[in-house]
Design an enzyme around this catalytic site. Sequence first.
Site, PDB file in Angstrom:
ATOM      1  N   TYR A 194       0.969  -1.306   0.147  1.00 46.17           N
ATOM      2  CA  TYR A 194       0.055  -0.168   0.090  1.00 46.17           C
ATOM      3  C   TYR A 194       0.772   1.472   0.016  1.00 46.17           C
ATOM      4  CZ  TYR A 194      -3.423   3.465   1.566  1.00 46.17           C
ATOM      5  OH  TYR A 194      -3.951   4.590   1.606  1.00 46.17           O
TER       6      TYR A 194
ATOM      7  N   ARG B  78       1.340   6.984  -6.708  1.00 45.11           N
ATOM      8  CA  ARG B  78      -0.035   7.847  -6.743  1.00 45.11           C
ATOM      9  C   ARG B  78       0.233   9.360  -6.798  1.00 45.11           C
ATOM     10  NH1 ARG B  78      -5.539   6.746  -3.535  1.00 45.11           N
ATOM     11  NH2 ARG B  78      -3.918   6.752  -1.878  1.00 45.11           N
TER      12      ARG B  78
ATOM     13  N   TYR C  80      -1.736  12.578   7.055  1.00 41.94           N
ATOM     14  CA  TYR C  80      -1.270  11.550   7.936  1.00 41.94           C
ATOM     15  C   TYR C  80       0.133  11.465   8.227  1.00 41.94           C
ATOM     16  CZ  TYR C  80      -5.683   8.511   7.405  1.00 41.94           C
ATOM     17  OH  TYR C  80      -6.831   8.114   7.467  1.00 41.94           O
TER      18      TYR C  80
ATOM     19  N   ARG D 298     -11.637  13.182   1.803  1.00 39.82           N
ATOM     20  CA  ARG D 298     -12.766  12.485   2.527  1.00 39.82           C
ATOM     21  C   ARG D 298     -14.046  12.214   1.961  1.00 39.82           C
ATOM     22  NH1 ARG D 298      -9.530   9.250   5.721  1.00 39.82           N
ATOM     23  NH2 ARG D 298      -8.432  10.528   7.320  1.00 39.82           N
TER      24      ARG D 298
ATOM     25  N   GLU E 100     -14.567  -1.267   6.075  1.00 37.65           N
ATOM     26  CA  GLU E 100     -14.343   0.102   5.478  1.00 37.65           C
ATOM     27  C   GLU E 100     -15.460   0.411   4.781  1.00 37.65           C
ATOM     28  OE1 GLU E 100     -10.684   1.140   3.902  1.00 37.65           O
ATOM     29  OE2 GLU E 100     -11.653   1.996   2.247  1.00 37.65           O
TER      30      GLU E 100
HETATM   31  C1  3EB Z   1      -8.428   5.529   5.899  1.00 37.84           C
HETATM   32  O1  3EB Z   1      -9.319   6.417   6.180  1.00 37.84           O
HETATM   33  C2  3EB Z   1      -8.855   4.300   5.180  1.00 37.84           C
HETATM   34  O2  3EB Z   1      -5.752   5.289  -0.334  1.00 37.84           O
HETATM   35  O3  3EB Z   1      -7.235   5.843  -1.705  1.00 37.84           O
HETATM   36  C3  3EB Z   1      -9.943   5.171   2.681  1.00 37.84           C
HETATM   37  C4  3EB Z   1      -9.929   5.853   1.501  1.00 37.84           C
HETATM   38  C5  3EB Z   1      -8.554   4.611   2.848  1.00 37.84           C
HETATM   39  C6  3EB Z   1      -9.100   5.824   0.300  1.00 37.84           C
HETATM   40  C7  3EB Z   1      -6.818   5.431  -0.505  1.00 37.84           C
HETATM   41  C8  3EB Z   1      -7.500   4.534   1.870  1.00 37.84           C
HETATM   42  C9  3EB Z   1      -8.037   5.285   0.605  1.00 37.84           C
HETATM   43  O4  3EB Z   1      -7.412   6.143   5.503  1.00 37.84           O
HETATM   44  C10 3EB Z   1      -8.269   3.889   4.243  1.00 37.84           C
END
Ligand code: 3EB
Length: 347
Positions: free
Chosen positions: A153, A160, A214, A227, A334
């Site tokens: 990942y 990306r 993050y 989001r 999720e």
């Molecule tokens: C999170 O909230 C959960 O890498 O495109 C959610 C939505 C998550 C998109 C992405 C990853 C992605 O981090 C994981």
Amino acid sequence: MACDSVFKLDYLSHAEFAERPSAWRQDLLGLASFGAPVPAALALHAPMVTVPTPVLGTDQRGYEVWHGGAITHCGKRGRIRYRQAPDVIFGCLSILESEVAPTPNAVSALHSATELAYREIFSLLEGLGIRHLVRVWNYLPDINGESHGSERYWQFNSARQDAFITHGRAVTGAVPAACGVGSPLGSPLVIYFLASTSAPAAIENPRQISAYHYPPEYSPRSPTFSRACTVDLASTRVLFISGTASILGHATVHNGDAAEQTRETLRNIEALVSDANRAGAAPAFSKHSLWYKAYVRHLHDVAIIDSELRAALGSSARVLYLRADLCRPDLLIEIEATGCSSVNSPT
Ligand code: 3EB
């Protein structure tokens, strides 16, 4: 005329899909088939992509179908198949890591495949003059696997983000809504997307740190997604809620408890729905009227997750359940959601 200018989503079983009139099927903007491909007898001119994440429940297939108004153009460029309506485009691609030539500086075949995929997406949009990548679905084989000293990942996130930067795109703020979930080892990297000539409004969740901020412990290069976002497409106001999990701030909460993780995820989704409604004159979206896709890590959690969702959303909630690994090993569930609401009354 009104039905010619409507953007909408449906989740259908194979039987429901087969019963639709063939004109309805041929007018689709695009389709994602989960678990297994669309049988040849029902094949479409529209772009179709197979996502190898199994569907849970009695149906062997789940079809996610998009309508976007009258089709203006259909095409193929590189690996992408796409279809266009006046203000929206659906595109999809599927890449096997074993078929990808290494790109310079790539740490792995997944890195190269991701870089190629996003470069092709951005080149296509540049060529067509469609500015806004609105919503992206990313299905990564063996998402929790490790190679070359890093998690897969993480490799995906680096590639990306690099592609966004190379193409002069923002990597914070106005970034697409997305999901990034696992698929079986050995399957292709599958990506499909919606892009538009109208600008989306990105939404962040006050309960969570933006994913693009993050801390590096989750991935040395941050994931590039918002989001949620709202956007007007073909006379429809659309809400795209990204893959949402049991995360507060940046930390996973309710380790090992699928019911609690589901409730926390729903609170995160509700926060995004409230925010989306704040922007409009009248509340356009309700959690009861969204289409949901729930990615479940363990089969034995399906019943408990389903009962939490039914309790919160009502028994008629439209939920497509898929078996999938998730980007953090401690996430059990999720959930993504999409809402469509009419903005112009039909005349
Ligand atoms: C999170 O909230 C959960 O890498 O495109 C959610 C939505 C998550 C998109 C992405 C990853 C992605 O981090 C994981």
